[in-house]
Motif scaffolding. Structure first.
Motif, PDB file in Angstrom:
ATOM      1  N   ALA A 257     -31.331  -0.158 -18.154  1.00 15.56           N
ATOM      2  CA  ALA A 257     -30.694   1.139 -18.340  1.00 15.56           C
ATOM      3  C   ALA A 257     -31.724   2.254 -18.534  1.00 15.56           C
ATOM      4  CB  ALA A 257     -29.756   1.095 -19.548  1.00 15.56           C
ATOM      5  N   LEU A 258     -32.962   1.896 -18.834  1.00 14.10           N
ATOM      6  CA  LEU A 258     -34.021   2.884 -19.029  1.00 14.10           C
ATOM      7  C   LEU A 258     -34.616   3.360 -17.704  1.00 14.10           C
ATOM      8  CD1 LEU A 258     -35.840   1.233 -22.071  1.00 14.10           C
ATOM      9  CD2 LEU A 258     -33.919   2.825 -22.057  1.00 14.10           C
ATOM     10  N   GLN A 259     -34.120   2.811 -16.583  1.00 16.51           N
ATOM     11  CA  GLN A 259     -34.518   3.239 -15.242  1.00 16.51           C
ATOM     12  C   GLN A 259     -36.032   3.088 -15.006  1.00 16.51           C
ATOM     13  OE1 GLN A 259     -32.110   4.400 -12.974  1.00 16.51           O
ATOM     14  NE2 GLN A 259     -30.589   3.933 -14.531  1.00 16.51           N
ATOM     15  N   PRO A 260     -36.578   1.890 -15.122  1.00 14.78           N
ATOM     16  CA  PRO A 260     -38.010   1.721 -14.886  1.00 14.78           C
ATOM     17  C   PRO A 260     -38.369   1.888 -13.417  1.00 14.78           C
ATOM     18  CG  PRO A 260     -36.960  -0.418 -15.061  1.00 14.78           C
ATOM     19  CD  PRO A 260     -35.902   0.595 -15.392  1.00 14.78           C
ATOM     20  N   ARG A 261     -39.616   2.205 -13.144  1.00 16.79           N
ATOM     21  CA  ARG A 261     -40.126   2.172 -11.775  1.00 16.79           C
ATOM     22  C   ARG A 261     -40.417   0.722 -11.421  1.00 16.79           C
ATOM     23  NH1 ARG A 261     -45.284   4.748 -11.444  1.00 16.79           N
ATOM     24  NH2 ARG A 261     -44.993   4.975  -9.181  1.00 16.79           N
ATOM     25  N   VAL A 262     -40.041   0.300 -10.197  1.00 17.75           N
ATOM     26  CA  VAL A 262     -40.263  -1.061  -9.726  1.00 17.75           C
ATOM     27  C   VAL A 262     -41.293  -1.001  -8.598  1.00 17.75           C
ATOM     28  CG1 VAL A 262     -39.195  -3.156  -8.822  1.00 17.75           C
ATOM     29  CG2 VAL A 262     -37.868  -1.621 -10.297  1.00 17.75           C
ATOM     30  N   LEU A 263     -42.414  -1.719  -8.786  1.00 14.51           N
ATOM     31  CA  LEU A 263     -43.505  -1.676  -7.822  1.00 14.51           C
ATOM     32  C   LEU A 263     -43.913  -3.084  -7.408  1.00 14.51           C
ATOM     33  CD1 LEU A 263     -44.350   0.344 -10.508  1.00 14.51           C
ATOM     34  CD2 LEU A 263     -45.629   1.378  -8.643  1.00 14.51           C
TER      35      LEU A 263
END
Length: 569
Positions: A257-263
């Motif tokens: 829910a914290l909307q992390p960046r996914v790399l």
């Protein structure tokens, strides 16, 4: 041939195998009923098993309880369980969970098990697949439960036999009469008892990446199948995200829910702006509602598939996952802020700066929703054989509510101990010893064992490719053929004290893998934690039901049955 006088003896009313949350509760309940109880555990009591190890892989554990005074009700709780199971659970067992949760919760409070507080009360959150907040949080997951139960068992003087492995259950006339066990110093022993309670956990080590400790190798599944018991729902295995480095730690679902960046491993964002027709922010919000992968959630299902696809295409992080970056997290609401602080501090204590540095995560095997098919008394299809915890199924199915495993371990551990106490028809020693000697005669014959560690790794790699996330017929069929060929080789190997424990583990892992693959091949659809890329849709007309199985003719075969009909006697 083992001579009769060479076997050490263990005499009790109830034999409990395992020392985790379910086994400990079962042993206490049987002791409360006045039984002579003995506990055998593969490692050290209070330290081994998935319940205790949970304290080392996650900051908190969830324990469900629906209380009307908190705006909830057992009826609503039951409805959530039934919806998550999607036709594959036993309704009476799910009802028992909902109704007996308050008593189980109060027992833990009375034993001093701590819960996370918020203000003047206890913090409650909405767990995976639940429609309202009913999950109370225990710091250290199940470790405080196991510690409290083990201390109480020791205080009562209940024998706890550490480093003692279950070799085989002894059955006569479709009823358990004892067990063969093995200790590295004492050798083979035989236990005579009126009932056996299995609290041996699941079979996470059929996969290379798992939260299960190394000693959790499907021992209960394997021994129960060889004893003639019915299993169910073995195709339903939960996979969830874990920190991969510097340690393996559960990655709580709510943090999506914290909307992390996914790399990917190259440091590049690879997710599209929309996934399954939804904005990626909405998909993250959906993913935050459940920890394990589920085919029932189309958006988050595709998120997990895209991540796995990026890894398999050759762009993983150094330890085989993806990077998640939380450095842009800003101010949070009070409830999330409290959870974030607990989680960030817990990771920080393990050398991981969650707030400022990207972390490596990947999907790992979390828990089996399948196991021994049990009735309302926690008894299996074999008389006198009981099971609870991850070893058993019935209250769970395609998906399992977050916070239900710790609870089910307590509820059905209590029932297993209570009802096993009534099975005091103990067989004569000659009858038990005859069974032990016959089994050991077969086990000690044959040729020397091969390298079991190499075989175990081969099994894990095959199961990761064919039996984990994204199953399809060809891959599973090839894996099942390999498993059955490996079992043929194993059947001709003999026990030696140096290699015997590994041989036993491998035998149980192969039976567990066979059970999973057979059920997953049979279930020609996708449902809950079972996802087939060749059959991605749910088929309620044919498959809104569990898959039962048992050992027949040397292989695991499907069984046409329903929950009330699994009893074979």
């Amino acid at each position: 041939m083992v001579q009769r006088g060479a076997l050490w003896k263990l005499d009790c009313d109830v034999l409990v195998v395992g020392a985790g949350g379910a086994a400990g509760r079962a042993a206490l309940a049987a002791s409360d009923a006045g039984c002579r109880v003995a506990v055998v555990t593969k490692r050290r009591a209070g330290k081994a098993g998935a319940t205790a190890v949970g304290g080392r892989i996650t900051a908190v554990g969830a324990f469900n309880c629906a209380r009307p005074e908190r705006g909830d009700h057992p009826d609503l709780y039951y409805q959530d369980m039934a919806a998550a199971a999607a036709g594959t659970c036993s309704p009476p067992l799910a009802r028992i969970i909902a109704d007996e949760a308050p008593a189980a919760f109060d027992r833990l409070r009375a034993m001093g098990v701590p819960f996370v507080t918020e203000g003047d009360g206890l913090l409650q959150v909405t767990g995976c697949f639940s429609t309202r907040p009913r999950s109370y949080l225990i710091p250290g997951h199940g470790l405080p439960i196991v510690t409290a139960q083990t201390e109480e068992l020791r205080r009562r003087g209940v024998p706890l036999l550490d480093d003692c492995s279950l070799v085989e259950l002894l059955v006569d006339s479709e009823r358990v009469i004892g067990a063969v066990v093995w200790h590295p110093e004492r050798g083979f022993g035989v236990a005579r008892c009126g009932a056996v309670i299995l609290g041996t956990g699941g079979a996470g080590n059929v996969f290379p990446l798992t939260f299960s400790p190394p000693d959790v190798t499907g021992d209960g599944y394997g021994a129960a199948l060889r004893a003639g018991a019915v299993l169910a729902n073995m195709e339903f295995v939960q996979f969830g995200y874990s920190l991969l480095h510097p340690a393996k730690n559960e990655f709580e679902s709510w943090v999506w829910a914290l909307q992390p960046r996914v790399l990917n491993g190259e440091g590049r964002e690879f997710l599209p702006a929309r996934i399954g027709g939804l904005p990626v922010a909405d998909v993250f919000a959906e993913r935050s509602t459940h920890y394990p992968f589920s085919a029932s959630r189309p958006g988050s299902r595709m998120l997990d598939v895209l991540i796995q696809r990026e890894i398999s295409r050759g762009s993983p992080t150094p330890h085989g996952g993806v990077w998640l970056d939380f450095s842009a997290v800003g101010a949070l609401p009070d409830g999330l802020s409290r959870l974030w602080r607990i989680t960030a501090d817990w990771f920080q204590s393990r050398g991981v700066d969650l707030e400022h540095q990207p972390i490596e995560v990947g999907l790992v095997a979390h828990a089996f929703n399948g196991g021994l098919a049990i009735d309302e008394n926690a008894e299996s299809s074999v008389g006198g054989l009981f099971a609870a915890g991850e070893c058993a199924t019935g209250p769970h199915g395609a998906d399992r509510l977050g916070g239900n495993m710790l609870l089910a371990s307590q509820v059905f551990g209590e029932r297993a101990g209570r009802y096993a106490a009534g099975a005091r028809d103990v067989a004569s020693w000659p009858r038990v010893e005859d069974g032990a000697e016959a089994h050991l005669g077969r086990l000690l014959a044959g040729r020397a064992a091969t390298d079991q560690r190499r075989l175990r790794r081969q099994l894990q790699l095959r199961m990761a490719a064919a039996g984990a996330l994204g199953r399809e017929r060809e891959g599973m069929s090839e894996a099942l053929t390999w498993v059955r060929e490996a079992q043929e080789v194993m059947s001709g190997l003999r026990w030696e004290d140096r290699t015997g424990p590994l041989l036993l583990d491998m035998r149980n892992l192969l039976l567990s893998a066979e059970s999973l693959l057979m059920a997953a091949l049979l279930r020609e659809e996708s449902r809950g934690s079972h996802f087939r890329t060749d059959l991605p849709d749910r088929d309620d007309r044919r498959w809104a039901k569990p898959v039962f199985s048992r050992l027949a003719g040397g292989t695991v075969q499907p069984l046409s049955a329903t929950w009330p009909a699994v009893r074979s006697r």
